[in-house]
Design a protein around this motif. Structure first.
Motif, short mmCIF file in Angstrom:
data_model
loop_
_atom_site.label_atom_id
_atom_site.label_comp_id
_atom_site.label_asym_id
_atom_site.label_seq_id
_atom_site.Cartn_x
_atom_site.Cartn_y
_atom_site.Cartn_z
N MET A 197 0.82 -1.21 0.00
CA MET A 197 0.00 0.00 0.00
C MET A 197 0.86 1.26 0.00
N ALA A 198 1.97 1.25 0.77
CA ALA A 198 2.84 2.42 0.84
C ALA A 198 3.45 2.74 -0.52
N TRP A 199 3.93 1.70 -1.21
CA TRP A 199 4.53 1.91 -2.53
C TRP A 199 3.49 2.37 -3.54
N ARG A 200 2.28 1.85 -3.43
CA ARG A 200 1.22 2.25 -4.34
C ARG A 200 0.87 3.72 -4.15
N ASN A 201 0.80 4.15 -2.89
CA ASN A 201 0.49 5.55 -2.61
C ASN A 201 1.61 6.47 -3.10
N LEU A 202 2.85 6.03 -2.90
CA LEU A 202 3.98 6.83 -3.36
C LEU A 202 3.97 6.94 -4.88
N GLY A 203 3.67 5.82 -5.55
CA GLY A 203 3.59 5.82 -7.01
C GLY A 203 2.47 6.71 -7.52
N ARG A 204 1.33 6.68 -6.84
CA ARG A 204 0.21 7.53 -7.23
C ARG A 204 0.58 9.01 -7.12
N THR A 205 1.32 9.34 -6.06
CA THR A 205 1.76 10.73 -5.90
C THR A 205 2.72 11.13 -7.01
N LEU A 206 3.61 10.21 -7.39
CA LEU A 206 4.52 10.48 -8.50
C LEU A 206 3.73 10.77 -9.78
N THR A 266 6.17 1.67 -11.43
CA THR A 266 6.38 2.36 -10.15
C THR A 266 5.14 3.15 -9.76
N GLU A 267 4.51 3.79 -10.74
CA GLU A 267 3.33 4.59 -10.45
C GLU A 267 2.15 3.74 -10.00
N THR A 268 2.10 2.49 -10.43
CA THR A 268 1.01 1.61 -10.02
C THR A 268 1.37 0.77 -8.80
N GLY A 269 2.62 0.90 -8.32
CA GLY A 269 3.03 0.15 -7.14
C GLY A 269 3.51 -1.25 -7.42
N ARG A 270 3.60 -1.63 -8.69
CA ARG A 270 4.05 -2.98 -9.03
C ARG A 270 5.57 -3.12 -8.94
N GLN A 271 6.26 -1.98 -8.97
CA GLN A 271 7.72 -1.99 -8.91
C GLN A 271 8.18 -1.10 -7.78
N GLN A 272 9.12 -1.57 -6.99
CA GLN A 272 9.67 -0.80 -5.89
C GLN A 272 11.04 -0.29 -6.31
N SER A 273 11.06 0.91 -6.86
CA SER A 273 12.30 1.48 -7.39
C SER A 273 13.21 1.95 -6.27
N GLY A 274 14.51 1.94 -6.57
CA GLY A 274 15.50 2.35 -5.58
C GLY A 274 15.66 3.85 -5.47
N ARG A 275 16.57 4.27 -4.60
CA ARG A 275 16.74 5.69 -4.31
C ARG A 275 17.14 6.48 -5.56
N SER A 276 18.02 5.92 -6.40
CA SER A 276 18.50 6.66 -7.57
C SER A 276 17.33 7.08 -8.47
N PHE A 277 16.33 6.21 -8.58
CA PHE A 277 15.15 6.55 -9.39
C PHE A 277 14.43 7.75 -8.80
N TRP A 278 14.21 7.72 -7.49
CA TRP A 278 13.45 8.79 -6.85
C TRP A 278 14.23 10.10 -6.85
N VAL A 279 15.55 10.02 -6.69
CA VAL A 279 16.36 11.24 -6.72
C VAL A 279 16.29 11.88 -8.10
N ARG A 280 16.33 11.05 -9.17
CA ARG A 280 16.23 11.60 -10.52
C ARG A 280 14.84 12.21 -10.77
N CYS A 281 13.81 11.52 -10.29
CA CYS A 281 12.46 12.07 -10.42
C CYS A 281 12.35 13.42 -9.73
N ASP A 282 12.92 13.48 -8.54
CA ASP A 282 12.87 14.71 -7.76
C ASP A 282 13.59 15.84 -8.49
#
Length: 219
Positions: free
Chosen positions: A1-10, A38-54
């Motif tokens: 659920m946490a990853w899904r919510n994070l993906g939805r926010t992305l 990642t946006e649907t929560g099916r993939q749990q991406s690592g920090r490098s992905f989130w840093v690039r998104c940010d």
């Protein structure tokens, strides 16, 4: 659920910035399927992905209220990322995302989020057995809530004023801060015109006692 919510926010941030998944994937140098999963929560991406998104989203060219709203949503995303890092046992990443959430909250002029992130940082400091930092964070939270209460009362939002001011008194008691109590003088004075309202009555009774005690302690 946490990853899904994070993906939805992305996904919300990406759309607000005007990017398709295909374009966004190229900007963050990941495949479109990685972004989609990642946006649907099916993939749990690592920090490098989130840093690039940010980095991509933070550099989005927007102006005025649109930019503030984007930063406001991004701050919530960063704060949520800190919870995810906490759940994974990564205190370093959690602290990173909290610092970033605080910076974004300031850029968005989001006092409520600033207060919340400062509270979270105080909790982290306690967990690190760093009481001095925890105390500083809590006092900073108190000052932010004081500014918020002042803004509310000037706009006639009385219940919200009393709620925030009550929280400041609690923080003042917990941290032993005379400064926080003194900072509420204007709020108390402005609320005098609404003295018949129960939330205001409760706050002003607490404030009168706190002000009396702080007066004895001095500055």
């Amino acid at each position: 659920m946490a990853w899904r919510n994070l993906g939805r926010t992305l996904a919300e941030l990406r759309l607000a910035a005007g990017y398709t998944q295909h374009v966004f994937a190229g900007l963050v140098q990941y495949g479109r399927s990685s972004v989609a999963n990642t946006e649907t929560g099916r993939q749990q991406s690592g920090r490098s992905f989130w840093v690039r998104c940010d980095a991509v989203l933070h550099g989005t060219r927007a102006e005025g209220e649109t930019l503030r709203e984007l930063r406001r949503v991004e701050a919530r995303w960063a704060e949520f990322a800190s919870w995810t890092a906490d759940n994974l046992g990564d205190a370093r990443d959690a602290s990173y995302w909290l610092r970033h959430a605080l910076s974004l909250s300031h850029q968005a002029d989001d006092d409520q989020m600033i207060s919340y992130v400062l509270m979270r940082q105080a909790q982290h400091a306690v967990e690190r057995r760093d009481p001095d930092s925890a105390l500083t964070y809590r006092q900073d939270e108190g000052m932010t809530r004081t500014w918020l209460a002042t803004a509310y009362v000037l706009r006639g939002r009385i219940e919200e004023t009393a709620e925030q001011a009550d929280k400041v008194l609690t923080l003042a008691a917990e941290t032993g801060s005379v400064r926080l109590t003194q900072a509420l003088r204007r709020v108390d004075a402005e609320l005098a015109a609404y003295r018949s309202q129960p939330p205001v009555q409760r706050f002003r009774a607490r404030y009168a006692l706190a002000a009396q005690i702080s007066g004895r302690i001095g500055t």
